[in-house]
Design a protein around this motif. Structure first.
Motif, PDB file in Angstrom:
ATOM      1  N   VAL A   6      71.757 -18.396  39.757  1.00 15.47           N
ATOM      2  CA  VAL A   6      72.233 -18.916  41.035  1.00 15.47           C
ATOM      3  C   VAL A   6      72.989 -20.212  40.788  1.00 15.47           C
ATOM      4  O   VAL A   6      72.462 -21.114  40.146  1.00 15.47           O
ATOM      5  CB  VAL A   6      71.053 -19.163  42.005  1.00 15.47           C
ATOM      6  N   ASP A   8      74.943 -23.570  42.365  1.00 19.80           N
ATOM      7  CA  ASP A   8      75.048 -24.441  43.530  1.00 19.80           C
ATOM      8  C   ASP A   8      76.529 -24.535  43.869  1.00 19.80           C
ATOM      9  O   ASP A   8      77.326 -25.002  43.048  1.00 19.80           O
ATOM     10  CB  ASP A   8      74.473 -25.822  43.197  1.00 19.80           C
ATOM     11  N   TRP A  17      66.862 -18.549  37.300  1.00 20.99           N
ATOM     12  CA  TRP A  17      66.116 -17.863  38.358  1.00 20.99           C
ATOM     13  C   TRP A  17      65.578 -16.574  37.771  1.00 20.99           C
ATOM     14  O   TRP A  17      66.342 -15.716  37.365  1.00 20.99           O
ATOM     15  CB  TRP A  17      67.032 -17.590  39.544  1.00 20.99           C
ATOM     16  N   LEU A  30      70.654 -14.058  50.878  1.00 17.29           N
ATOM     17  CA  LEU A  30      70.384 -15.494  50.833  1.00 17.29           C
ATOM     18  C   LEU A  30      69.794 -15.960  52.151  1.00 17.29           C
ATOM     19  O   LEU A  30      70.205 -15.526  53.219  1.00 17.29           O
ATOM     20  CB  LEU A  30      71.664 -16.271  50.548  1.00 17.29           C
ATOM     21  N   GLY A  34      70.974 -20.859  51.271  1.00 18.55           N
ATOM     22  CA  GLY A  34      71.014 -20.653  49.829  1.00 18.55           C
ATOM     23  C   GLY A  34      69.835 -21.248  49.087  1.00 18.55           C
ATOM     24  O   GLY A  34      69.760 -21.157  47.872  1.00 18.55           O
ATOM     25  N   ARG A  35      68.898 -21.870  49.797  1.00 14.99           N
ATOM     26  CA  ARG A  35      67.720 -22.451  49.138  1.00 14.99           C
ATOM     27  C   ARG A  35      66.682 -21.389  48.772  1.00 14.99           C
ATOM     28  O   ARG A  35      65.800 -21.641  47.960  1.00 14.99           O
ATOM     29  CB  ARG A  35      67.092 -23.525  50.019  1.00 14.99           C
ATOM     30  N   ARG A  36      66.793 -20.222  49.383  1.00 16.74           N
ATOM     31  CA  ARG A  36      65.907 -19.104  49.043  1.00 16.74           C
ATOM     32  C   ARG A  36      66.749 -17.846  48.913  1.00 16.74           C
ATOM     33  O   ARG A  36      67.788 -17.717  49.552  1.00 16.74           O
ATOM     34  CB  ARG A  36      64.850 -18.894  50.135  1.00 16.74           C
ATOM     35  N   VAL A  37      66.290 -16.939  48.057  1.00 20.50           N
ATOM     36  CA  VAL A  37      66.973 -15.665  47.880  1.00 20.50           C
ATOM     37  C   VAL A  37      65.932 -14.557  47.955  1.00 20.50           C
ATOM     38  O   VAL A  37      64.807 -14.714  47.487  1.00 20.50           O
ATOM     39  CB  VAL A  37      67.759 -15.620  46.541  1.00 20.50           C
ATOM     40  N   TRP A  49      62.386 -15.876  46.699  1.00 15.64           N
ATOM     41  CA  TRP A  49      62.284 -16.868  45.642  1.00 15.64           C
ATOM     42  C   TRP A  49      62.936 -18.169  46.089  1.00 15.64           C
ATOM     43  O   TRP A  49      63.919 -18.155  46.820  1.00 15.64           O
ATOM     44  CB  TRP A  49      63.016 -16.381  44.393  1.00 15.64           C
ATOM     45  N   ASP A  50      62.415 -19.280  45.601  1.00 16.94           N
ATOM     46  CA  ASP A  50      63.036 -20.594  45.768  1.00 16.94           C
ATOM     47  C   ASP A  50      64.103 -20.705  44.689  1.00 16.94           C
ATOM     48  O   ASP A  50      63.812 -20.565  43.497  1.00 16.94           O
ATOM     49  CB  ASP A  50      61.981 -21.693  45.611  1.00 16.94           C
ATOM     50  N   THR A  51      65.350 -20.956  45.084  1.00 19.83           N
ATOM     51  CA  THR A  51      66.436 -20.965  44.097  1.00 19.83           C
ATOM     52  C   THR A  51      66.420 -22.204  43.210  1.00 19.83           C
ATOM     53  O   THR A  51      66.909 -22.156  42.082  1.00 19.83           O
ATOM     54  CB  THR A  51      67.817 -20.853  44.783  1.00 19.83           C
ATOM     55  N   GLY A  54      62.856 -21.539  41.020  1.00 19.73           N
ATOM     56  CA  GLY A  54      62.625 -20.211  40.471  1.00 19.73           C
ATOM     57  C   GLY A  54      61.255 -19.669  40.826  1.00 19.73           C
ATOM     58  O   GLY A  54      60.854 -18.621  40.348  1.00 19.73           O
TER      59      GLY A  54
END
Length: 121
Positions: A6, A8, A17, A30, A34-37, A49-51, A54
């Motif tokens: 991932v 930024d 990740w 997303l 974009g902070r989680r996927v 997941w927390d980007t 990880g």
């Protein structure tokens, strides 16, 4: 290599990740800017997941079949996934087409809709 990378968008930094262990990932979405996927494996195992770290935050598991697509609602509160599974019924076979919805904050399965179809030649 068993993972998804991932970036930024603002800084261009690349962060590690991890993938779901031992499987390729087939569907993504997303959340939270974009902070989680959210990602699903072919078997239907999914997770949020927390980007940045990880870290897996939630599991989104079910046994409906292969996940082909995933999406997140505009408000980020619902995760949707869809796919199909072949069902063998005696002399013929059918496809089970399904869509499942999860609460993105708890991972709770909200609803699954299944339609059975007989493939035409």
């Amino acid at each position: 290599e068993g993972g998804v990378r991932v970036w930024d968008g603002a800084s261009g930094d690349l962060g590690p990740w991890p993938a779901l262990p031992g499987e390729h990932l087939t569907a993504f979405g997303l959340l939270a800017g974009g902070r989680r996927v959210v990602a699903f494996s072919p078997s239907g195992a999914g997770a949020i997941w927390d980007t940045a770290s990880g870290r897996r935050l939630l599991r989104l598991d079910h046994s409906r079949g292969r996940v082909g697509r995933a999406a997140v609602s505009a408000d980020g509160q619902v995760v949707a996934a869809c796919g199909r599974r072949r069902l063998w019924r005696g002399a013929g076979d059918e496809l089970a087409l399904w869509v499942s919805l999860w609460d993105a904050s708890t991972g709770r399965l909200l609803h699954t809709s299944i339609e059975r179809k007989t493939p035409t030649a």
